[in-house]
Write an enzyme that holds these catalytic residues in place. Structure first.
Site, PDB file in Angstrom:
ATOM      1  N   ASP A  95       0.823  -1.206   0.000  1.00  0.00           N
ATOM      2  CA  ASP A  95       0.000   0.000   0.000  1.00  0.00           C
ATOM      3  C   ASP A  95       0.864   1.266   0.000  1.00  0.00           C
ATOM      4  OD1 ASP A  95      -2.475   1.307  -0.052  1.00  0.00           O
ATOM      5  OD2 ASP A  95      -3.305   0.058   1.541  1.00  0.00           O
ATOM      6  N   ASP A 133      -9.790   2.988  -3.769  1.00  0.00           N
ATOM      7  CA  ASP A 133     -10.471   1.811  -3.218  1.00  0.00           C
ATOM      8  C   ASP A 133     -11.899   1.691  -3.744  1.00  0.00           C
ATOM      9  OD1 ASP A 133      -8.198   1.407  -1.766  1.00  0.00           O
ATOM     10  OD2 ASP A 133      -9.095   1.842   0.187  1.00  0.00           O
TER      11      ASP A 133
END
Length: 409
Positions: free
Chosen positions: A174, A229
């Site tokens: 991430d 996301d």
């Protein structure tokens, strides 16, 4: 069913497979194989990773930080007993929140004792014993996005060796708390560390598409997020599909665009919307990472996630991403080449009312005579339809699509 060029077929998502200009498709798919990253790319392919998009499960969409080893073991069990593993779903991936906030005195990750008391190595052994693979999560920053565990920035070599020693097979990496440094500087360090770890580990970059990773990540990773996301709703899913689409020419065997994980089965969309979600992700050669609780899947969820014919499009050895090729308002045609001189097509009604979507052979790159006859295989109804020629049309409910495989006669 009618055999005319405008044959109308019932709603559901739609995929076609037909002859295509294979040479052009190969050129399209090989774009990502050129440039300064060729040596690393060759190493990743030599490891046998990413020859097709990864299939599996990830904990985040349904469980967030509420993960522990009992859940992961039960998920691995369900992957096998449900039959999903036999269809190709192999990764069981932990997302954020699996580690303690602080590293140990030697700077190593410490699995969260309250959630993973037996440790990650024991969990990997359990997953491997099921014939599956274990994935894990870290961050190219000082902390992960949840702020509950450290990131790997400055610890890349150490963490890669730790993951390898535990038997980890996949790393999602991430981009939170990154100190403002470009991902183009941070992500290659972990890529090199994984290659030097002594274990093949699929490298999934997750920098949210901020610096157009499709243009540079093929040199260092197996997949790269092209979007933010996903959320479990129609607007989010369709927006991410569109954002991912613009990078289609950069994907191919060894490295794939990633519009984020699947939401099928989480309850925020209709059955037709979930079929469209799964169909577009499959056509786009996106990673098929289930995001629901597979221990409690209903029949419809399994029928979507377990559709062998749709999965076969995603896993096709040609590995070229399909893309949007025609748009008339909310009515769309998506298409992409497959192996064996075939092409996959999705007809999609993104509008709010029932409408007919039509694909002409020329829309999807077919160099066929208008009178060429093909047989149509419906991938959702699992039926073969009588020959058609010149075009195919589907009368679709709002947000529905239709999938076929067409074979020239």
């Amino acid at each position: 069913m009618a055999t005319s060029a405008s044959a109308t077929v019932a709603a559901f998502c739609f995929l076609l497979i037909l002859n295509v200009d294979a040479a052009a498709a190969v050129r399209h798919g090989q774009k990502m194989m050129t440039g300064g990253g060729r040596n690393i790319r060759r190493n990743l392919i030599d490891n046998g990773l990413g020859r097709a998009p990864p299939m599996g499960w990830n904990s985040w969409n349904h469980f967030g930080c509420n993960i522990q080893e009992k859940l992961i073991r039960e998920t691995a069990d369900a992957m096998v007993t449900s039959g999903l593993a036999a269809l190709g779903y192999q990764y069981i991936n932990l997302d954020d929140c699996w580690a303690e906030l602080n590293r140990d005195s030697k700077g190593n990750f410490v699995p969260k004792a309250s959630a993973f008391p037996a440790g990650i190595k024991a969990l990997a052994d359990y997953v491997h014993a099921k014939g599956l693979k274990l994935g894990i999560y870290s961050d190219a920053g000082t902390q992960t996005c949840s702020k509950t565990m450290p990131g790997s920035l400055g610890h890349e070599e150490q963490d890669a060796k730790t993951f390898a020693s535990w038997g980890v097979d996949y790393l999602k990496y991430d981009n939170c708390f990154n100190t403002g440094t470009s991902p183009k500087e941070r992500y290659p360090i972990m890529s090199k560390a994984l290659l030097n770890s002594g274990r093949p580990i699929f490298f999934s970059l997750c920098e949210w598409g901020r610096e157009d990773p499709a243009t540079w990540a093929p040199k260092i990773g197996n997949s790269w997020r092209t979007t933010g996301d996903i959320k479990d709703n129609w607007n989010s899913m369709t927006s991410l599909a569109d954002q991912n689409d613009k990078w289609a020419s950069y994907a191919g065997p060894g490295g794939y665009n990633d519009p984020d994980m699947l939401e099928v089965g989480n309850g925020g969309m209709t059955t037709e919307e979930y079929r469209a979600h799964f169909s577009i992700w499959a056509l786009a050669k996106a990673p098929l990472l289930i995001g629901c609780d597979i221990r409690a899947m209903d029949k419809i969820t399994f029928e979507i996630l377990g559709n062998k014919e749709v999965i076969a499009v995603n896993q096709d050895k040609f590995g070229v991403q399909g893309k949007k090729v025609k748009k008339e308002g909310d009515l769309e045609v998506w298409a992409g080449p497959l192996s064996g001189n075939r092409v996959a097509v999705v007809l999609w009604n993104r509008g709010s009312s029932k409408a007919t979507v039509t694909a002409n052979w020329s829309d999807i790159g077919l160099k066929l005579n208008h009178s060429t006859v093909v047989n149509a295989r419906d991938l959702w109804q699992h039926k073969t339809i009588l020959p058609i020629n010149g075009q195919i049309a589907a009368n679709l409910e709002s947000h529905a699509c239709k999938m076929f495989v067409l074979t020239p006669q």
